[in-house]
Each structure stands twice: as structure tokens, then as C-alpha cells.
Design an enzyme around this catalytic site. Sequence first.
Site, PDB file in Angstrom:
ATOM      1  N   CYS A   1     -12.753 -47.997  -3.350  1.00 57.28           N
ATOM      2  CA  CYS A   1     -13.844 -48.086  -3.833  1.00 57.28           C
ATOM      3  C   CYS A   1     -15.004 -49.010  -3.668  1.00 57.28           C
ATOM      4  CB  CYS A   1     -13.450 -48.346  -5.252  1.00 57.28           C
ATOM      5  SG  CYS A   1     -14.820 -47.557  -6.486  1.00 57.28           S
TER       6      CYS A   1
ATOM      7  N   HIS B   1      -8.842 -44.327  -6.354  1.00 56.39           N
ATOM      8  CA  HIS B   1      -8.109 -45.621  -7.035  1.00 56.39           C
ATOM      9  C   HIS B   1      -6.524 -45.516  -6.801  1.00 56.39           C
ATOM     10  CE1 HIS B   1     -11.326 -48.483  -8.122  1.00 56.39           C
ATOM     11  NE2 HIS B   1     -11.996 -47.108  -8.556  1.00 56.39           N
TER      12      HIS B   1
ATOM     13  N   GLU C   1      -4.289 -47.646  -6.818  1.00 57.96           N
ATOM     14  CA  GLU C   1      -3.650 -48.668  -7.593  1.00 57.96           C
ATOM     15  C   GLU C   1      -3.611 -48.530  -9.125  1.00 57.96           C
ATOM     16  OE1 GLU C   1      -6.587 -48.778  -6.689  1.00 57.96           O
ATOM     17  OE2 GLU C   1      -7.982 -49.818  -8.155  1.00 57.96           O
TER      18      GLU C   1
END
Lengths: 727, 235
Positions: B86, B203, B205
Site C-alpha cells: 500500500c 494488504h 497482512e
Amino acid sequence: MKSFEQEKFWKKWNLTPKEYQKIKEYLQREPNEVELGMYSVMWSEHCSYKNSKPLLKLFPNSAEWVLQGPGENAGIIDIGDDQIIAMKIESHNHPSAIEPFQGAATGIGGIVRDIFAMGARPIALLDSLRFGDFNHPQTQYLYKGVIDGISFYGNCIGVPTVGGETVFSPSYQENILVNVMCVGLARKNDILRAIAKGEGNSVILIGAKTGRDGIGGASFASTELNETSDEDRPAVQIGDPFSEKLLIEACLELRGLDYVVGLQDCGAAGLTSSLCEMASRGDSGLDIELSEVPKREEGMNPFEIMLSESQERMIVVIKKGKEKKIKNIFDKWGLDSAVIGKVTNDGKFTIRDKGEIIADIPAKSLADGVPVCHRKGKRPNILDSVNRLDLSEISQPNDYNQALLQVLGSPNMISKEQIYENYDYMVRNNTVLLPGDDAAILRIKGTKKAIALTTDGNGRYCYLDPLIGGKIAVAEAARNLSCKGSLPRAVTDCLNFGNPEKETIYWQLEESIKGISEACRVLQTPVISGNVSLYNESKGEAIYPTPVIGMVGIIEDYHHICSMAFKNHDDLIVLLGENKEELGGSEYLKVIHHLEKGMPPQIDLLKEQAVQKVCREAIKKELISSAHDCSEGGLAIALAESCIKGKKGAEIDIEGKIRNDALLFGESQSRIILSINPKNLSSLQEIADKYQVPLLLLGYVQGEKLKINRLINIKVSQLEKVWRGTK
Amino acid sequence: MKFGVIQFPGSNCDYDCFYALNDVFKVEVEYIWHKQTDIKGYDGIFLPGGFTYGDYLRVGAIARFSPVMSVVIDYAAAGGLVLGICNGFQILTEAGLLPGALMRNNSLHFICKYTYLKVENNQIPHTYSCKSGQVLKVPIAHGDGNYYIDEHGLSLLIKNNQIVLRYCEENGEVTPKANPNGAVDNIAAICNKEGNVLGMMPHPERCVEDCLGSSDGKYIFNSILNFIKNSKVKL
């Protein structure tokens, strides 16, 4: 010191003659200009609650699990495992009406600071919004501005916006409501207080520099908006979320440091309020030197410095001699920190400019000395006719499919995905139930626990009957949490009303508070923090009385949660609670018949509690597949939503003892729709019997259509298009 | 095995990256403050998401001048493994480690939602354990994810197999409808020519545990971990 008894001046600052007299008593002399300005903002409704104080005492606010009730920056509950949850809701209505983007943005900044001032890491935001008529061009401007403001600020600071509500009604045309709730998490030992004590200790101002923005914001927020309110735009503050993010991280580094005495947000009424409140809590005095305040612009006078509402500032009080250590922390984060004064033991709030005394006020008189207004309320006569609703005069729709699509596609019922997609609702990796359900759920890392969060409040119900409306606001919030498997634990409330100096408005406020208090008592959800926003009116027209209830619930094991989506074909669909012939104040009546009339649905709080207990127990025992609160829009809307979310149809057959429109769209309280594997039905029945809750078999999860009796027969895909606004 | 997560002022997914590596994948991880100029000893460097410097001026434009970035450039040149997520991706393009630029989403709004990603290149460390053509469900959360590169640049990306992930439908079909932000050619992630630096807007994560709604982000993390485990020569 210059004497300053100029009628024009104290009038300009919204002080009454009685208040002016009181100030003179406290000071034993005439106040000067700076002092008068300080009293004016501190004694505004926004900061002092002078009109609402006697009523706010009615709220229950203690329980075994409540560690901090009202009076600090936020309320705190114990959630076990040495952890606490801090929470508070606050309004930013007036600024958002004038400048929606910055108004909404700085509203977030303020409430987030209240949370980390307690030593808690902000972990969630919820927004409860009210706008005027959806199709009004001004509404579109305000609505987009507010959403963009929330998105701009909330996303940048890395706190997920996980829930809220958005309601449109002409009642809010001139006075939109922007209420923001923030929730924080901390270890018990990390809790900080907003206190100044210990003679000689240092007072340090940290964060952004002080500028001329937002001067008099608290007073501005405590008057009615009018045609010239646009000229008050300088009273709206400007937000810098980047500074806020740095401030969060830097301030959280203060946790656990034994030399930190107190931490306080610099919010409404700026340095004046933050400093005098800290002193008042600590029974201390403060000696402040204004020339030490880092300023953004040249030539600011003492008056401006003390009343500036520049954002992203905090006050920290530390033990003498540790100034360098604090400076190192803030230097690392690139933030200003300046020692601006010291704690004294004379109880005086003394302000100096290069040594010369500018103001010298007993701190307690400023923070807590406002003469409280005891007012009397009166029920508005107009309610006699408004509450009258003769159902025999209301024609039933010929085509119920059409009626359902019309209600489902109305601005208050449609999916709010287009709103919440603007918000980062996932950052920090805790959101286990995403926005768009009855409540949001966040797991607590390192434990099995989770918390469920919601905001609720129905202005129309409160307009029709504020006592019932107040009860329902609490009951529905609790029901939303129970539907997800969580035990409701505490409330933070935002009371949005008109001008309390009017008898009828005061009556609304009083009745709502009574209703909220009773419901909070029965449902065991004490009010641990809150905010009052009065004077939400223009041209003599007040908003619907709108108490907004923010609620937190605890889930022992986040594997035991339940979403609203239908999960499996052939599951049974059952209703906990009863369908009654109640159409007063319903969305159906408004959307189809353009009426906002009648009495809101009745509520029996003990029955409500029983229904919620059944639902929680069933979820905990893993008996049910889905649960959904049945509220605005009634049974038909709730069923449609569970179908859409699960991409599955339902075949419903209910015995109709009541009018068909009341059956489908009536908003009877204390109802929850469950879907359940047939093999679990007897176990569910047992629980329902135990709490004496009626259990009604509605039908099955089946096919690709929603069918209800012979009235409704629509493909779920069509429902979805209308609901998503993509028809 | 040890990873570093860079903390710039305004990073806000640093903690999520740290959590994923430390708590979910149980590998050693440290924060690297943006003023640090020594990043030796790490098997991989993460540039997390967030709003470095408030996105002021232009996304990633100020962060790329942070002292740590000059050593990240050296680290990448030496073949070190870098992942920018990002805002991290935006900083990598600003720093010149990856080609192209990230512009405002074509809707002009921030978008947070789950997307589907098609693995177009599984020959780099970051997608090493993915199947070619595999579809991953990974969320996005950005206001500036609209990847742009000129036609010539795009042809080079294609020629060098630098397009790693594309936005797609649930069934893997790459369509305009599946493109959430207007990115050229539905690009969600690209790598450098050498394949050791990856920038991605989604994302991973945020989806490494089932309770969060998807755990497909594990494919990215496991790829990196497996690659490092299996590579005989330490990068």
C-alpha cells in the site's frame, strides 16, 4: 487589571446577568476581558452542562465492572485479564453544519484524544450521522463532506471505523448530527488521569502549535444556528490527522512512566478548559506563562491563546526535573513540547504574559462553578394530534412486492456499503465482523475475548414519545449486541436536542433521559460517559430529540459469534418475541404513506431482557446459524437483509392475526430472527421456555426467492440490487 | 530468519505487519525507525501501509527522503528482499525502486473492501508458494491505488514478467469490473526486473487468520518464508 463591565461584551459572550454576578462573587471584583472570555466558554452548555446537569444525575453509572464513570475524558470498564475498555461518544454537530469536511474530521480528532488521554490505545470508531431530506441538494453536499472528512481523518490515524448509522430526515435539514464514538483498549496499570497535582510539577503543552483557529468554538456550539452562522466559520477548527497520529504514538509512550502525573486533551475551549479541569480535579492551582506557548502566528494576544481551539494538542503534567525526558519522547516523533507553567497549591488559575498577570481565577469556579439552571418541562400540545393514528384510515398496499422494494430501497434502509467503504474498517487486524451487520465485533488479541460495538437512536420515536424512544434506543442497542452473542456491558450517550430554554424541549430531554435511565438499569448497562449537544435548532425549529446510544458488549470467546446472514438451505427460520399490530412511527408509514405519526412501539424491558438472554445462550451453545435484530422496517426488511447477506432465499408462512402491513413492516420491539438447523430446535425451545419467551416458527431457508405468505415473492438478486442501490 | 518493518512517521500498518510475522508466522521481526541507516542482518524488509507524512505533497513523496530509504535502495541493489504494501508500494515507486506511479483512485474516494487477485507471476520470492493463476482474496484500503505506467513501460513490465498480481473476479477472470481503482491493466502488484522488490496495493497482512474473513494473505507470507528457507545463498 482593567475593569470590564460592558453589558454588550458579556452579552456577546452569551453570559446571563446572573452568571455575570456570580463571576464577580467568585473574583470579589470585576472580571477583565480575558477572564470573562474564559468564563464564557467554560460556562457554555457545551463545557458546563448547566442545563442538563440535574437530569444527567438520573443515569445509573456504576457497576462492579465500571472502573471510571462520567467525569474523566472517557468511561472505563474492566473486561478481565487485566484489560480495560475506555469509551466515549461526542458530537460535532455545529461545526459540521457549517463546514462538513473539517467539522467531521476534527470531531474524530477530539474524541480520539479523549481516549488516549486515558492511556488507552484507540481501537475503533463509530459514527452516528443524521442528515436532512436525502434528495435535498444541501443534504448531498453535507453528507459527502462529512463522509469525506471522516475518511480523511480516521483512515490516516490508523483507527478503524467499524460501525455507526446514517439516517435521513427533513428534521435535520438545518442541523445535521455528527456523533463520533471512540473505543480504546489498555492494561489496567496503564490508565492515566487528567489531573494536575504536586506543587512545583511542570505543565507541558505538546503537539501542534497554537493558532487563531476555532476561537470561541464551545460558545458557538451552544447557540442556535442562524443565517449568519456561515460567518462563524473561523470558529470551526482545522484538522491535521498526521499530527494526531504522531501524538497518539508519542502519548502512548507515556504509559507506565512513574513521573507522568496527568494527561489531558486540549479540546473545546482550548487551554482554558484543559488546564482548569486538570487543576480542579487535583484540587490544585496552576501558574501559566503564555509567552512559553509555541504559536503558529505572530502577535496573538492572551485572549486568543487561551481560547484557541487549535487541534492536535495535549497537556501533560510531570514531576519536576523530568522535563528533558519528556522532550526526548516528543522530539523523536517530531512534535513540539514546551513547559508552559507549574502546578501550585493555592487553587488559583493564574495566567501570565511575560510575567504580568493577565487572569487570576479560582480554578474550581471556572471548572465547576457555573450556576446550574433548574428548568421545568412541558409536553408539547401538538403531540395530542401527532400521537393519534387511526389504522382504519390507512389503506393497505395493493402490491406488497412493490411496497417491500420501496421500503428496502429508501435512503434509511438501503445498504450503507457506499459509506463504509470510504473508511478503513480493518486496520489493526481485529475486526472479525465487518460493518453492515447488527454490530461490529473486534477480537482482543492475546485472548479469546472480543467486544461488540453499536450505536443506536431513533429520533422519530423520541419525537412521538421521548420516554419510550429513550428506552428503545437502549433496548435496541443491547439487542444488536446480544444478536451477535455478546453481553451488553456499558453505555456512552450523546444527547442531541434543541434549545433547552424552551419548556417543550426540556420536557423531551427529561423524558428521554428517564427512558434511557430505566432501560440502562434493567439491562444492566450503566452510562459511563457521554456528551450533550443542545441548541440544535434553526429558525425556531428544533431537530427531533435524538439521544444516540453507543454500547459495548463482551464476548467470552470470539468463535461464538453470529452474523445476520442465512447460512444453510433447509435451516428453520424462527422468531423470538411477538408480532404486534404496531405501525406508529414506522419507516413503512413514512415511506409509503408519508406519515410520521402515532405512538412508537411499546416496550417491556423485562421481556426485552429475556429475549436477549435466549439469543445469547443459543449462540453460546452453538445452536443457531444466524441472528438478526428485527427493528426499523420490520419483519420483511429483516428477512430480506438476512437473505441478501446469505445469498439465499426464504419461504415464510406466518399466521396473520394482525393487518398484513403491520405484520410485514410493523416495528414491534423485542424481536430477533434466527435461523437454525432443525435438529437444534428442541434445545432452542428449552431455552426459550426457561425465559418464557415466545418462539414462533416462520419458515425455511430455501430457494432463491423471498416468499412471505402470499404477499411477497421476489428474487433475492432483485432485492439485493434495490438494497445496494444498483437497480 | 529475521525481518524488519520500517516505521515512518504516519505508518499505520507497521504493527499489523509486525503482528503477522511475529504472532502468526512466529518469525523474528524488529521495527526499523525511519532515521536508522543500518539495516544489515535482515532477511527481508517490509515497508508497511499508512499515511506517511499525512500523504502531504504526494503519497510517498516525502517518506522516500527518510534516511532509511538510501540504505533500502542499497539493500535492494544487493538483492535483498523487499515488500512494500500500500503506502509502502507508493514509497517504492517514489524512490525509483519500482517503475510507474500510484494516482488517486478513479472514483476519487478511499476504498476499503475485499478484492480478488490473480497470481500472474509465481517465480519471485513473494509468490514462490502460489500456483500460477491462483486466485487470492485480499482486502484493499487506499485512496491512491490507481497504478499508472505509460504504454512503453507497460510493455516492458509484460515482457519482463513484472506484473505479479492483477485484480480479478472471484473465478479468476480479469475484467474491468474487477478493477477497483482504475489501475492500468488491472495491476495490483509489480516487481522489479530482478524480482526481489515487490510493491502491492492489497494488504496480505490483514488476512492471515480465518477469523478475519480470509487467510489468503498467508500465501504471500509463506512464499517469502519458504523461499528464504529454501534458498541456499542468503540474500
